[in-house]
Structure formats: structure tokens, C-alpha cells
Write a protein that holds these residues in place. Structure first.
Motif, PDB file in Angstrom:
ATOM      1  N   ASP A 148     -20.331 -12.950 -56.998  1.00 29.78           N
ATOM      2  CA  ASP A 148     -21.782 -12.913 -56.778  1.00 29.78           C
ATOM      3  C   ASP A 148     -22.529 -13.087 -58.099  1.00 29.78           C
ATOM      4  O   ASP A 148     -23.568 -13.745 -58.156  1.00 29.78           O
ATOM      5  CB  ASP A 148     -22.157 -11.587 -56.119  1.00 29.78           C
ATOM      6  N   THR A 165     -22.533  -2.348 -47.494  1.00 30.55           N
ATOM      7  CA  THR A 165     -23.555  -2.320 -48.545  1.00 30.55           C
ATOM      8  C   THR A 165     -23.491  -3.569 -49.411  1.00 30.55           C
ATOM      9  O   THR A 165     -24.516  -4.211 -49.677  1.00 30.55           O
ATOM     10  CB  THR A 165     -23.378  -1.070 -49.430  1.00 30.55           C
ATOM     11  N   LYS A 173     -24.652  -6.704 -47.422  1.00 29.67           N
ATOM     12  CA  LYS A 173     -26.112  -6.826 -47.279  1.00 29.67           C
ATOM     13  C   LYS A 173     -26.750  -7.300 -48.576  1.00 29.67           C
ATOM     14  O   LYS A 173     -27.648  -8.148 -48.567  1.00 29.67           O
ATOM     15  CB  LYS A 173     -26.698  -5.473 -46.860  1.00 29.67           C
ATOM     16  N   ARG A 174     -26.283  -6.751 -49.702  1.00 33.64           N
ATOM     17  CA  ARG A 174     -26.851  -7.129 -50.996  1.00 33.64           C
ATOM     18  C   ARG A 174     -26.581  -8.599 -51.315  1.00 33.64           C
ATOM     19  O   ARG A 174     -27.495  -9.339 -51.711  1.00 33.64           O
ATOM     20  CB  ARG A 174     -26.279  -6.244 -52.099  1.00 33.64           C
ATOM     21  N   GLN A 204     -25.845 -10.934 -49.203  1.00 36.96           N
ATOM     22  CA  GLN A 204     -26.555 -11.753 -48.212  1.00 36.96           C
ATOM     23  C   GLN A 204     -28.001 -11.976 -48.643  1.00 36.96           C
ATOM     24  O   GLN A 204     -28.539 -13.086 -48.501  1.00 36.96           O
ATOM     25  CB  GLN A 204     -26.510 -11.079 -46.838  1.00 36.96           C
ATOM     26  N   ARG A 205     -28.626 -10.939 -49.212  1.00 39.16           N
ATOM     27  CA  ARG A 205     -30.002 -11.096 -49.720  1.00 39.16           C
ATOM     28  C   ARG A 205     -30.027 -12.112 -50.864  1.00 39.16           C
ATOM     29  O   ARG A 205     -30.948 -12.929 -50.950  1.00 39.16           O
ATOM     30  CB  ARG A 205     -30.544  -9.756 -50.202  1.00 39.16           C
ATOM     31  N   HIS A 206     -29.018 -12.044 -51.722  1.00 37.88           N
ATOM     32  CA  HIS A 206     -28.939 -13.015 -52.817  1.00 37.88           C
ATOM     33  C   HIS A 206     -28.776 -14.438 -52.266  1.00 37.88           C
ATOM     34  O   HIS A 206     -29.422 -15.373 -52.744  1.00 37.88           O
ATOM     35  CB  HIS A 206     -27.759 -12.676 -53.730  1.00 37.88           C
ATOM     36  N   GLU A 240     -29.755 -15.641 -49.455  1.00 34.87           N
ATOM     37  CA  GLU A 240     -31.035 -16.098 -48.900  1.00 34.87           C
ATOM     38  C   GLU A 240     -31.987 -16.549 -49.999  1.00 34.87           C
ATOM     39  O   GLU A 240     -32.726 -17.537 -49.837  1.00 34.87           O
ATOM     40  CB  GLU A 240     -31.662 -14.983 -48.060  1.00 34.87           C
ATOM     41  N   SER A 241     -31.961 -15.839 -51.136  1.00 33.30           N
ATOM     42  CA  SER A 241     -32.792 -16.244 -52.278  1.00 33.30           C
ATOM     43  C   SER A 241     -32.350 -17.597 -52.814  1.00 33.30           C
ATOM     44  O   SER A 241     -33.176 -18.471 -53.110  1.00 33.30           O
ATOM     45  CB  SER A 241     -32.708 -15.192 -53.397  1.00 33.30           C
ATOM     46  N   GLN A 295     -33.435 -20.456 -50.843  1.00 35.82           N
ATOM     47  CA  GLN A 295     -34.856 -20.735 -51.056  1.00 35.82           C
ATOM     48  C   GLN A 295     -35.132 -21.197 -52.480  1.00 35.82           C
ATOM     49  O   GLN A 295     -36.282 -21.308 -52.903  1.00 35.82           O
ATOM     50  CB  GLN A 295     -35.659 -19.457 -50.760  1.00 35.82           C
ATOM     51  N   ILE A 317     -32.244 -14.704 -59.154  1.00 31.69           N
ATOM     52  CA  ILE A 317     -32.330 -13.242 -59.047  1.00 31.69           C
ATOM     53  C   ILE A 317     -32.962 -12.679 -60.311  1.00 31.69           C
ATOM     54  O   ILE A 317     -32.663 -13.129 -61.419  1.00 31.69           O
ATOM     55  CB  ILE A 317     -30.924 -12.619 -58.858  1.00 31.69           C
TER      56      ILE A 317
END
Length: 237
Positions: A186, A217, A220-221, A223-225, A227-228, A231, A235
Motif C-alpha cells: 500500500d 481494518t 477498509k483503509r 480500499q479508501r486509498h 478510491e483516492s 480519482q 494520499i
């Protein structure tokens, strides 16, 4: 390294010391009380992992009441203080844990990460570089390189960001860990996002998510990255 692993190392250290000292008594605690203190620290780990910082601190305080020099408990309390934003106290406990046992790498890694949180970027980078220069064992080196790469990729202060060095350090960390550590992969994704290569960032974030036994946990973290990155957003800390 989780607290339970730190405690296991503590047992080995104390046992080794006892064999060297022979009949010299261990003043800090009787074996029975020491065992109780270690149990308190391992229980604190579970409480902290489940979000019960107050319960974790009660356990750690009880362990330190038994032995105020117990470095796994000092490190655990530093983690708790850091989670509560009590950074000065966390640094103090890191320093004391390292004074008690210079091999407490977790405390040495937590300290620069706390300095990053409070904006002491130059101090944090100096400590990362110092840790690398010590030529630590491979797993420790991977942790240091990955943390440094994350800093180079995500620092809010542009003068400290270094995307090319971040990619180099993150790749080295992933290689050391045989590409099995989702957090390091990541970090590599974040490094590619910083350089503007969002296709690679997405690829590595997806690779991190595919690692076996990833926790909810972490999933989820990351996955948020992801999505960023999709787009085209890097980070930031």
C-alpha cells in the motif's frame, strides 16, 4: 510487531539475563509477579486493538506498578498516549523503553512517526535515516524503509516529499518481505500516486487488498486509498 511479540522478546531477554547472573536475584519482580505483569500487557494489546484505550491503559499501569522498568509496558503505554494525542508523554515512554532496552525497535519507530504527527518533519527524517544506518535485521529494515517511504509520499510539507526515493524505499521494503506485507505494498501504491502514476498506484493497492488474511481494518483503509487513486488523488497525512 505486536505487543505480544514484544513481550515474548522480553521473556527471552530476562531469561538470558538470569542465566548469566546465576544466583543474583532479579530485584524488579518475582517470577510470579513478572508473569502477571506480562499477562497484563498482552491483555492490553487486545484491548487496544479492540478500541478500548482506557482498559488497555489500566492494564499497562498495573503492569508498571509491578515493574516500573518493564519496557514492553512502557512501549505499550507510548502507543496508548499516541492514540490519545498525548505526544509528549508518548515520546517520553519511547525514550524510557529504549533506555531500558536498546533493542526495542518498535519504540524507535514510533518516535519519528509521532514527530511527523506534530510537524517535526526534519527530526523524523533524521531518525529514520539513523535507523537505516544501523543496518538492522531485514524485517526491521523493511519497516523503517516503508515508514520512510510513506513519509516521503504523504508529508503535507512539499519540501519533504520525495516520490522517487519513496518508490525506491517502498520497493526495497516489499522485496525484503517477499511482497507479502499489505501495508508495505500500500505504501508503494501511495508512492506511485505521489509521482502521478495512478495506474500503478491502483494496481498495487489492489495487490495489497488481495493479500491473504488481510484484516477488516486494513482492508477498509487500503480500499479508501484505492478510491483516492482511482480519482487521481494522492494520499496526504
Amino acid at each position: 510487531m505486536k505487543i505480544i511479540k514484544v513481550v515474548a522478546l522480553f521473556v527471552v531477554t530476562v531469561t538470558s539475563a538470569a542465566s548469566v547472573l546465576g544466583s543474583v536475584p532479579i530485584i524488579v519482580a518475582t517470577p510470579r509477579r513478572l508473569k502477571a505483569a506480562m499477562k497484563l500487557v498482552t491483555d492490553a494489546q487486545e484491548r487496544l486493538k479492540n478500541g478500548d484505550a482506557a482498559g488497555a491503559k489500566r492494564n499497562v499501569d498495573a503492569a508498571l506498578h509491578i515493574d516500573p522498568t518493564m519496557w514492553p509496558a512502557l512501549y505499550a503505554r507510548a502507543q496508548i498516549f499516541a492514540s490519545e494525542g498525548k505526544y509528549d508523554l508518548a515520546i517520553k515512554d519511547c525514550n524510557e523503553a529504549l533506555r531500558q532496552y536498546r533493542g526495542c525497535v518498535e519504540a524507535a519507530l514510533l518516535r519519528p512517526n509521532i514527530n511527523i504527527r506534530v510537524g517535526k518533519y526534519a527530526e523524523a527524517l533524521k531518525e529514520f535515516n539513523s535507523l537505516v544506518s544501523l543496518d538492522p535485521r531485514p524485517v526491521t529494515l523493511a519497516r523503517v524503509l516503508s515508514d520512510c517511504a510513506w513519509f516521503y509520499s504523504t508529508c503535507p510539507n512539499t519540501s519533504f516529499r520525495n516520490s522517487q526515493q519513496a518508490i525506491k524505499d517502498a520497493k526495497a521494503a516489499c522485496s525484503i518481505m517477499l511482497w507479502k506485507d499489505k501495508n508495505m505494498i500500500d505504501t508503494l501504491a501511495a508512492a506511485y500516486a505521489e509521482v502521478g502514476d495512478f495506474n500503478s498506484a491502483v494496481q498495487y493497492a489492489q495487490q495489497a487488498l488481495a493479500i491473504k488474511d488481510i484484516s477488516a481494518t486494513d482492508s477498509k483503509r487500503i480500499q479508501r486509498h484505492l478510491e483516492s487513486f482511482q480519482q487521481h488523488k494522492p494520499i496526504r497525512l
